[in-house]
Design an enzyme around this catalytic site. Structure first.
Site, mmCIF file in Angstrom:
data_model
loop_
_atom_site.group_PDB
_atom_site.id
_atom_site.type_symbol
_atom_site.label_atom_id
_atom_site.label_comp_id
_atom_site.label_asym_id
_atom_site.label_seq_id
_atom_site.Cartn_x
_atom_site.Cartn_y
_atom_site.Cartn_z
ATOM 1 C CG ASP A 1 -1.680 1.338 1.483
ATOM 2 O OD1 ASP A 1 -2.592 0.918 0.679
ATOM 3 O OD2 ASP A 1 -1.864 1.973 1.772
ATOM 4 C CD GLU B 1 -2.271 2.551 -3.298
ATOM 5 O OE1 GLU B 1 -3.815 3.114 -3.838
ATOM 6 O OE2 GLU B 1 -1.870 2.533 -2.488
#
Length: 612
Positions: free
Chosen positions: A324, A353
């Site tokens: 993330d 990400e």
């Protein structure tokens, strides 16, 4: 200021002269990197001198300004699997207390474990919203927020057992890997269902189950020759994390002092003209007030995060990570974190990400990037998420006409930047995820537009990802809040009137979406030409886009007609791709198409032709 902050944050109720927490809780013998940093936590524990049994060498001891922590580094090289004993001696050199510590035996072949590749299809789900397999854990004494399905942004009760119960359904879709949003404890008082504000990174949230349940999930996937991908968060923890309440060091998290929000301008990470103040605000600023921003430039933090990641890989027999907010981390720190993991597991895939719109900006973050090499930076990150393709797929199929830079030209333009990526097959391709508008919302549930989007995701280069519920036509409007794009999967809860997990329980519309998705991705499973083949594409003409995936043995021709009417085109233009083939068999309909003659394709439709 620092002293005052420590007085405010120091935990209470810690027993004097004993270990309250040990992290990692255990480790393994025979790791590539034999250096192990064990963190001990207890009231004034730093006043004691640590030693280890069996002649194991203590190579370093770090005591911080918080006396409740001591970080002990030992050398495990050539130390067999066994139980060690840490002894803590007082100033009179007497043992005040001891702590047992296990070095376990690794699984055979652990270091060489395979990971997800372009041969896989990754199914993304949010466990709280997928299925409630064990209603008994919907609320626990140890956690604050309780399940309440009437609360759009609250916990709904989905759990690990719910995932296990429906693995056959996921497999039937053609998925070979499961990416679940974080499952570790998130004890925020509200909105904790997404799991990105973790409060204990060594423990599965009890509302999802136990650590042992997570191991069962991994094992059940292995039985089906499927893979488990853990969603790892390096950038931040939640404000309820036990360590945040009693920080080991003032700079364990970024402080200004206290909270300051990120400006989210990730370009400052490589912009040669960026000011230091803007760069710091991006990297060190907090994502949101409830998520303290971790300082990866602190060696203790970096080692803690690295060992925690490796611990989960080894413990749960993981097959990959999705990370993330990867590009919000200190880039040198996250590069070291990534390299340490891939040094330990050379074939382990990690997708970061990197939510940016410019392919050059995204390519910067992939391992061995020539863009990053300009400033001697290498992230060591095997894979990034193709957000520029996502951007194109969001609205392209609402463009009935194609101009200079709209319609299918948007998709074509995206692929013209493939030269920027050092490993184009190792990027994650998707039409939506848990943070975006649902594609079926954007296209008002238009099945034909869904078919075009999914056919592209399934046949272009890279690793395809499907977001749970898309395969039955689920919609969701991010404008109404994240809860709307993370709706409960129908049938995941006892008493649901619609059970889309079964053919008998699906509506006719849901079945239409499911059948198409399952057929497409099941076909993809066995197609090396899609997994590793080359791409040749042609400029869109009248909103019709044609591309080929090919290798020495096979060729697949994909035709997307994004126009609102029939299109007829001559195939001679595509002779480079068609070569000596004379017909194509459509993967979905089974229809045979003569590729030596003009082809007429229906409006808003796609052909995936295996050339013969």
């Amino acid at each position: 200021m620092k002293k005052l902050l420590y007085i405010a944050l120091l935990g209470t109720g810690i027993a004097f002269g004993q270990v309250q927490k040990t992290e990692p809780p255990f480790w393994w013998s025979g790791m590539h990197n034999p250096e192990l940093q064990v963190m001990f936590y207890g009231k004034n524990i730093a006043q004691y001198k640590p030693e280890v049994s069996d002649g194991v060498v203590v190579t370093n001891v770090v005591k911080t300004e918080n006396p409740n922590y001591v970080f002990v580094t030992i050398d495990t090289k050539n130390v067999p699997a066994k139980e060690l004993t840490f002894s803590f001696k007082n100033d009179k050199n007497k043992v005040a207390f001891t702590q047992k510590y296990d070095l376990k035996q690794r699984r055979e072949g652990s270091a060489a474990r395979a990971s997800y590749t372009s041969a896989d299809m990754m199914y993304l789900l949010m466990p709280d919203r997928f299925a409630n397999g064990n209603p008994a854990n919907d609320a626990t004494k140890a956690t604050t927020e309780k399940a309440d399905r009437s609360a759009v942004n609250g916990r709904h009760g989905g759990d690990i057992q719910g995932i296990i119960d429906h693995l056959d359904y996921i497999q039937e879709l053609g998925a070979t890997a499961v990416w679940s949003t974080p499952l570790c404890e998130d004890n925020d008082p509200r909105g904790s269902y997404h799991g990105y504000g973790q409060s204990d990174v060594y423990k599965i949230d009890p509302r999802y189950g136990t650590n042992e349940d997570y191991l069962r999930l991994s094992s059940e996937l292995k039985k089906r020759k499927m893979k488990l991908v853990l969603d790892y968060v390096t950038n931040h923890w939640g404000a309820e994390h036990w360590m945040y309440k009693d920080l080991p060091t003032y700079d364990w998290v970024h402080q200004f002092p206290g909270y300051s929000q990120s400006n989210y301008r990730m370009t400052t990470q490589f912009d040669t003209n960026a000011s230091q103040v803007d760069k710091r605000q991006c990297v060190d600023g907090w994502f949101v007030p409830s998520m303290p921003d971790l300082n990866q430039s602190n060696p203790l933090v970096l080692k803690y995060l690295t060992q925690n990641a490796i611990w989960w890989i080894e413990y749960a027999d993981l097959d990959g990570f999705r990370v993330d907010t990867y590009s919000y981390n200190d880039k040198d720190g996250i590069s070291k974190w990534t390299k340490a993991i891939t040094d330990e597991y050379p074939y382990f895939n990690i997708v970061g990400e990197v939510w940016m719109q410019n392919p050059a900006h995204m390519a910067y973050w992939q391992k061995d990037s020539k863009v990053g090499a300009i400033e001697s930076f290498n992230s060591h990150l095997p894979s990034v998420m193709d957000f520029s393709l996502y951007d194109a797929l969001q609205w392209t199929f609402n463009d009935d006409n194609s101009g200079w830079d709209n319609g299918m030209q948007r998709v074509y333009n995206n692929f013209t930047n493939d030269f920027l990526y050092p490993n184009i097959n190792s990027i994650l391709v998707f039409a939506e995820n848990h943070d975006t508008n649902r594609i079926n919302q954007n296209y008002a549930g238009d099945f034909k537009k869904y078919q075009m989007a999914m056919a592209l995701v399934a046949t272009v280069r890279g690793i395809p990802q499907l977001y749970y519920g898309s395969e039955i036509g689920m919609a969701g409007d991010k404008g109404k809040g994240d809860g709307d794009i993370r709706r409960d999967f129908p049938g995941g809860w006892k008493g649901d009137s619609n059970n889309a997990f079964t053919k008998a329980g699906r509506t006719a519309e849901q079945q239409k979406f499911f059948d198409f998705t399952s057929k497409l991705f099941t076909w993809r499973k066995g197609k090396d030409v899609i997994h590793n083949g080359k791409t040749m594409h042609f400029l869109p003409d009248n909103n019709v886009y044609v591309y080929f995936r090919y290798n020495d043995k096979e060729t697949v021709m994909v035709v997307v007609n994004n126009a609102a009417e029939n299109r007829t085109f001559k195939t001679a233009r595509f002779a480079e791709g068609i070569k000596t083939f004379t017909k194509g068999i459509d993967v979905i309909s089974g229809k045979v198409v003569d590729v030596t003659k003009d082809i007429t394709i229906e409006p808003k439709s796609v052909l995936v032709l295996e050339l013969k």
